[in-house]
Design a protein around this motif. Structure first.
Motif, PDB file in Angstrom:
ATOM      1  N   PHE A 261     -10.122  -3.495 -59.226  1.00 12.68           N
ATOM      2  CA  PHE A 261     -10.816  -2.578 -58.332  1.00 12.68           C
ATOM      3  C   PHE A 261     -11.989  -1.907 -59.057  1.00 12.68           C
ATOM      4  O   PHE A 261     -13.073  -1.734 -58.505  1.00 12.68           O
ATOM      5  CB  PHE A 261      -9.868  -1.493 -57.816  1.00 12.68           C
ATOM      6  N   LEU A 264     -14.771  -4.431 -59.301  1.00 12.97           N
ATOM      7  CA  LEU A 264     -15.473  -4.560 -58.026  1.00 12.97           C
ATOM      8  C   LEU A 264     -16.449  -3.410 -57.814  1.00 12.97           C
ATOM      9  O   LEU A 264     -17.584  -3.607 -57.357  1.00 12.97           O
ATOM     10  CB  LEU A 264     -14.452  -4.579 -56.879  1.00 12.97           C
ATOM     11  N   GLN A 265     -16.008  -2.190 -58.156  1.00 17.07           N
ATOM     12  CA  GLN A 265     -16.868  -1.019 -57.989  1.00 17.07           C
ATOM     13  C   GLN A 265     -18.087  -1.114 -58.891  1.00 17.07           C
ATOM     14  O   GLN A 265     -19.205  -0.781 -58.480  1.00 17.07           O
ATOM     15  CB  GLN A 265     -16.079   0.256 -58.297  1.00 17.07           C
ATOM     16  N   ALA A 289      -5.035  -2.672 -51.898  1.00 14.74           N
ATOM     17  CA  ALA A 289      -5.956  -3.785 -51.624  1.00 14.74           C
ATOM     18  C   ALA A 289      -6.208  -3.948 -50.133  1.00 14.74           C
ATOM     19  O   ALA A 289      -7.233  -4.504 -49.734  1.00 14.74           O
ATOM     20  CB  ALA A 289      -5.397  -5.077 -52.208  1.00 14.74           C
ATOM     21  N   LEU A 292      -9.617  -2.526 -48.841  1.00 11.76           N
ATOM     22  CA  LEU A 292     -10.886  -3.037 -49.347  1.00 11.76           C
ATOM     23  C   LEU A 292     -11.663  -3.767 -48.252  1.00 11.76           C
ATOM     24  O   LEU A 292     -11.089  -4.280 -47.298  1.00 11.76           O
ATOM     25  CB  LEU A 292     -10.643  -3.996 -50.520  1.00 11.76           C
ATOM     26  N   LYS A 293     -12.995  -3.828 -48.425  1.00  5.98           N
ATOM     27  CA  LYS A 293     -13.839  -4.514 -47.450  1.00  5.98           C
ATOM     28  C   LYS A 293     -13.520  -6.004 -47.393  1.00  5.98           C
ATOM     29  O   LYS A 293     -13.665  -6.639 -46.359  1.00  5.98           O
ATOM     30  CB  LYS A 293     -15.314  -4.304 -47.801  1.00  5.98           C
ATOM     31  N   LEU A 296      -8.840  -8.930 -51.920  1.00  4.67           N
ATOM     32  CA  LEU A 296      -8.901  -9.225 -53.341  1.00  4.67           C
ATOM     33  C   LEU A 296      -8.075 -10.466 -53.657  1.00  4.67           C
ATOM     34  O   LEU A 296      -6.926 -10.591 -53.233  1.00  4.67           O
ATOM     35  CB  LEU A 296      -8.362  -8.036 -54.141  1.00  4.67           C
ATOM     36  N   THR A 338     -12.674 -12.753 -52.922  1.00  3.83           N
ATOM     37  CA  THR A 338     -13.495 -12.308 -54.068  1.00  3.83           C
ATOM     38  C   THR A 338     -13.786 -13.442 -55.036  1.00  3.83           C
ATOM     39  O   THR A 338     -14.235 -13.197 -56.151  1.00  3.83           O
ATOM     40  CB  THR A 338     -12.811 -11.137 -54.791  1.00  3.83           C
TER      41      THR A 338
END
Length: 344
Positions: A261, A264-265, A289, A292-293, A296, A338
């Motif tokens: 995470f 990703l940020q 998870a 999240l958009k 993952l 991802t």
């Protein structure tokens, strides 16, 4: 006897017996459920127990040899890691349903901390121990072998356990992740995790991952093992450090989802598109998870199931039932969004 005074002072068994109009021995038999008394006597004693707020000293009873211990020692690395918190919850639920209490130890992935805890908890005469990991100090091995109690090693499955083992094969898990990453067309990959002073499951996953990547014609060009906790912020700055030293990395495998995470940020804040510019793979399939958009890419392990299985093995052994030495709870990979679409 003044009930108000009772609430502010420690009540002993003799006072309970006197208030109930029975002998101390009879009161003791009622509390231990040994029988040899009438339902009326039992009701009188238990009513006074509730009224006076008496709390039996179960530890003293065990030391005196009056009953079998109900304590089960459970060691985990830390409570900050959601994964181990879930494992502990599974253990505690199952043990509690069978009248056992957990005595928790936090080892911080350090062999000497585990050894100190084992020495301490064995002095309390527990019924058994549940230990995270398969690697222990020589002195810990000696104490465990000499204790004469059931021991369950959890997390990293051990085919030759000290006594019993439940978990998954983390090398195989890492190998499967690497094979999937190669199948998605990635060749130059990296790893971001943490380092510890003893062999651990994350190390086994990395070894399996590296072997699979190399077998598939790729290379783990950068491994970053931080002296930190495996959490969000180390994942963020670990990604920054890794990409600063090797921008050709096409995909990063993280020790766990929390670190992923953070990765990703970092990518989002620095204009890197996931998965077009770089692939991100976590581990653990944490519940967060789901917000999240994009899903993952991760590996699912039922941590509650692992805890339940460990407790069930312990309970079965204490009950004299046959127990297999090893139990593999399994895992499965979640492709997610991802990484690039599988091209093979």
């Amino acid at each position: 006897m003044d009930d108000k005074q009772n609430k502010n002072s420690k009540i002993n068994l003799s006072e309970v017996a006197k208030a109930a109009g029975v002998s101390k021995m009879t009161a003791s038999r009622v509390l231990r459920g040994e029988g040899g008394y009438s339902k009326k006597t039992e009701a009188k004693v238990m009513a006074k127990v509730d009224q006076l707020g008496y709390l039996p000293n179960r530890l003293a009873s065990v030391f005196a040899g009056d009953q079998n211990s109900t304590f089960i020692g459970v060691s985990i690395p830390d409570l900050g890691n959601e994964v181990f918190a879930q494992v502990l919850e599974g253990i505690d639920r199952k043990l509690g349903a069978f009248g056992h209490q957990t005595v928790l130890g936090l080892t911080q992935h350090a062999a000497e901390e585990e050894e100190k805890w084992i020495r301490t908890v064995l002095s309390w005469q527990p019924a058994g121990l549940i230990l995270t990991g398969r690697s222990h100090s020589p002195r810990s091995y000696d104490m465990l072998r000499n204790a004469g109690i059931p021991v369950v090693e959890i997390w990293d499955l051990n085919s030759s356990p000290l006594d019993m083992s439940v978990g998954i094969n983390h090398f195989d898990c890492g190998f499967d992740v690497g094979r999937f990453v190669i199948s998605c067309g990635y060749k130059s990959v990296g790893f971001v995790g943490t380092s510890h002073d003893t062999a651990n499951a994350a190390t086994a996953r990395l070894e399996g991952f590296t072997k699979s990547i190399e077998d598939g014609g790729g290379k783990v060009t950068k491994q970053l093992c931080l002296h930190d906790t495996a959490s969000f912020y180390p994942g963020f700055y670990g990604t920054e450090q890794l990409l600063a030293s090797d921008r050709n990395v096409e995909c990063i495998f993280y020790q766990n989802d929390s670190m992923a995470f953070g990765g990703l940020q970092y990518c989002e804040q620095n204009g890197l598109d996931v998965p077009s510019d770089i692939g991100i793979v976590g581990w653990g399939d944490l519940a967060v998870a789901s917000v999240l958009k994009r899903r993952l890419t991760s590996v699912h392990v039922s941590h509650l199931k692992l805890g339940h299985a460990a407790a069930e093995m312990m309970i079965a052994r204490l009950s004299g039932e046959p127990v297999p030495a090893c139990k593999d709870i399994g895992f499965h990979l979640i492709p997610g969004a991802t990484v690039r679409q599988n091209i093979l």
